[in-house]
Design a protein around this motif. Structure first.
Motif, PDB file in Angstrom:
ATOM      1  N   HIS A   1      -2.080   4.285   6.103  1.00 15.81           N
ATOM      2  CA  HIS A   1      -0.786   4.604   5.365  1.00 15.81           C
ATOM      3  C   HIS A   1      -0.235   3.303   4.733  1.00 15.81           C
ATOM      4  CE1 HIS A   1       2.919   6.503   4.397  1.00 15.81           C
ATOM      5  NE2 HIS A   1       3.659   5.528   5.179  1.00 15.81           N
ATOM      6  N   THR A   2       0.343   3.116   3.647  1.00 16.30           N
ATOM      7  CA  THR A   2       0.908   2.168   3.226  1.00 16.30           C
ATOM      8  C   THR A   2       2.320   2.518   2.652  1.00 16.30           C
ATOM      9  OG1 THR A   2      -1.088   0.932   2.720  1.00 16.30           O
ATOM     10  CG2 THR A   2       1.237  -0.016   1.657  1.00 16.30           C
ATOM     11  N   GLU A   3       3.431   1.834   2.999  1.00 13.37           N
ATOM     12  CA  GLU A   3       4.670   2.300   2.494  1.00 13.37           C
ATOM     13  C   GLU A   3       5.491   0.964   2.210  1.00 13.37           C
ATOM     14  OE1 GLU A   3       8.630   5.330   3.768  1.00 13.37           O
ATOM     15  OE2 GLU A   3       6.772   5.322   4.658  1.00 13.37           O
TER      16      GLU A   3
ATOM     17  N   TYR B   1       0.081  -5.241  -2.297  1.00 15.87           N
ATOM     18  CA  TYR B   1      -0.974  -5.981  -2.588  1.00 15.87           C
ATOM     19  C   TYR B   1      -1.110  -7.067  -1.216  1.00 15.87           C
ATOM     20  CZ  TYR B   1      -1.975  -4.132  -7.236  1.00 15.87           C
ATOM     21  OH  TYR B   1      -2.246  -3.347  -8.326  1.00 15.87           O
ATOM     22  N   ALA B   2      -0.214  -7.778  -0.709  1.00 16.93           N
ATOM     23  CA  ALA B   2       0.032  -8.356   0.092  1.00 16.93           C
ATOM     24  C   ALA B   2      -0.346  -7.961   1.397  1.00 16.93           C
ATOM     25  CB  ALA B   2       1.288  -9.240   0.096  1.00 16.93           C
ATOM     26  N   LEU B   3       0.171  -6.820   1.714  1.00 13.89           N
ATOM     27  CA  LEU B   3      -0.419  -6.220   2.821  1.00 13.89           C
ATOM     28  C   LEU B   3      -1.872  -5.901   3.086  1.00 13.89           C
ATOM     29  CD1 LEU B   3       2.448  -3.582   3.437  1.00 13.89           C
ATOM     30  CD2 LEU B   3       2.366  -5.674   4.695  1.00 13.89           C
ATOM     31  N   VAL B   4      -2.357  -5.436   2.101  1.00 16.47           N
ATOM     32  CA  VAL B   4      -3.777  -5.142   2.080  1.00 16.47           C
ATOM     33  C   VAL B   4      -4.485  -6.615   2.113  1.00 16.47           C
ATOM     34  CG1 VAL B   4      -5.847  -4.334   0.795  1.00 16.47           C
ATOM     35  CG2 VAL B   4      -3.714  -2.918   0.798  1.00 16.47           C
ATOM     36  N   GLU B   5      -3.900  -7.495   1.317  1.00 18.48           N
ATOM     37  CA  GLU B   5      -4.883  -8.861   1.602  1.00 18.48           C
ATOM     38  C   GLU B   5      -4.754  -9.326   2.920  1.00 18.48           C
ATOM     39  OE1 GLU B   5      -2.790 -10.897  -1.504  1.00 18.48           O
ATOM     40  OE2 GLU B   5      -4.131 -10.195  -3.321  1.00 18.48           O
ATOM     41  N   ALA B   6      -3.619  -9.062   3.547  1.00 20.98           N
ATOM     42  CA  ALA B   6      -3.457  -9.697   4.990  1.00 20.98           C
ATOM     43  C   ALA B   6      -4.503  -8.876   6.022  1.00 20.98           C
ATOM     44  CB  ALA B   6      -2.065  -9.528   5.398  1.00 20.98           C
ATOM     45  N   ALA B   7      -4.587  -7.504   5.625  1.00 24.54           N
ATOM     46  CA  ALA B   7      -5.597  -6.689   6.310  1.00 24.54           C
ATOM     47  C   ALA B   7      -6.912  -7.316   6.105  1.00 24.54           C
ATOM     48  CB  ALA B   7      -5.378  -5.333   6.202  1.00 24.54           C
ATOM     49  N   ALA B   8      -7.532  -7.578   4.896  1.00 27.60           N
ATOM     50  CA  ALA B   8      -8.621  -8.138   4.851  1.00 27.60           C
ATOM     51  C   ALA B   8      -9.173  -9.494   5.375  1.00 27.60           C
ATOM     52  CB  ALA B   8      -8.775  -8.412   3.054  1.00 27.60           C
ATOM     53  N   GLU B   9      -7.785 -10.556   5.412  1.00 29.59           N
ATOM     54  CA  GLU B   9      -8.145 -11.629   6.039  1.00 29.59           C
ATOM     55  C   GLU B   9      -8.175 -11.316   7.647  1.00 29.59           C
ATOM     56  OE1 GLU B   9      -8.951 -15.283   6.369  1.00 29.59           O
ATOM     57  OE2 GLU B   9      -8.616 -14.428   4.621  1.00 29.59           O
ATOM     58  N   TYR B  10      -7.472 -10.538   8.085  1.00 32.84           N
ATOM     59  CA  TYR B  10      -7.437 -10.090   9.510  1.00 32.84           C
ATOM     60  C   TYR B  10      -9.270  -9.752   9.830  1.00 32.84           C
ATOM     61  CZ  TYR B  10      -7.096  -7.712  13.839  1.00 32.84           C
ATOM     62  OH  TYR B  10      -7.059  -6.968  15.110  1.00 32.84           O
ATOM     63  N   ALA B  11      -9.556  -8.928   8.832  1.00 34.07           N
ATOM     64  CA  ALA B  11     -11.030  -8.312   8.985  1.00 34.07           C
ATOM     65  C   ALA B  11     -12.122  -9.453   9.013  1.00 34.07           C
ATOM     66  CB  ALA B  11     -11.179  -7.510   8.067  1.00 34.07           C
TER      67      ALA B  11
ATOM     68  N   PHE C   1      -3.333   4.127  -1.629  1.00 34.94           N
ATOM     69  CA  PHE C   1      -2.768   2.708  -2.315  1.00 34.94           C
ATOM     70  C   PHE C   1      -3.921   1.560  -1.981  1.00 34.94           C
ATOM     71  CE2 PHE C   1      -0.641  -1.336  -1.620  1.00 34.94           C
ATOM     72  CZ  PHE C   1      -0.484  -1.529  -3.229  1.00 34.94           C
ATOM     73  N   ALA C   2      -4.295   1.679  -0.605  1.00 39.06           N
ATOM     74  CA  ALA C   2      -5.214   0.611  -0.363  1.00 39.06           C
ATOM     75  C   ALA C   2      -6.522   0.781  -0.865  1.00 39.06           C
ATOM     76  CB  ALA C   2      -5.331   0.542   1.295  1.00 39.06           C
ATOM     77  N   ALA C   3      -7.019   2.139  -1.041  1.00 38.93           N
ATOM     78  CA  ALA C   3      -8.234   2.203  -1.692  1.00 38.93           C
ATOM     79  C   ALA C   3      -8.179   1.772  -3.287  1.00 38.93           C
ATOM     80  CB  ALA C   3      -8.547   3.909  -2.079  1.00 38.93           C
ATOM     81  N   ALA C   4      -7.151   1.837  -3.790  1.00 37.63           N
ATOM     82  CA  ALA C   4      -7.074   1.633  -5.258  1.00 37.63           C
ATOM     83  C   ALA C   4      -6.824  -0.172  -5.367  1.00 37.63           C
ATOM     84  CB  ALA C   4      -5.628   2.106  -5.824  1.00 37.63           C
TER      85      ALA C   4
END
Length: 95
Positions: free
Chosen positions: A40-42, A54-64, A77-80
């Protein structure tokens, strides 16, 4: 913008606060020891159009990357974002 991260047990989230108010959030679940599922993203109306999602998804990618994890973006949203930003795809879990 200050993106924060919290995880408790198998659930976690990346988020932005506006004072005491949660202004943006992306949640995930730890699917297995090597995989998280973004579910979920809101983003609040006040922050929409400011690339906070976008910044939230980028933060998750960096965490990963930092934690040697892969991501399954169940959230549309994240998939897009992963579809648009090729530089983030290295953390996607191959099916």
């Amino acid at each position: 913008m200050n993106i924060q991260h919290e995880q408790k047990d198998k659930r976690g989230h990346f988020f932005v606060r506006d004072g005491e108010t949660l202004a943006a959030e992306m949640t995930y679940v730890q699917h297995d020891p090597e995989t998280i599922i973004i579910d979920h993203t809101e983003v609040s109306a006040a922050l929409q159009g400011k690339n906070v999602g976008y910044a939230l998804v980028e933060a998750a990618a960096e965490y990963a990357r930092t934690n040697n994890l892969k991501i399954i973006p169940a959230c549309s949203f994240a998939a897009a974002v992963f579809q648009k930003k090729q530089e983030l795809r290295d953390v996607l879990k191959e099916e």
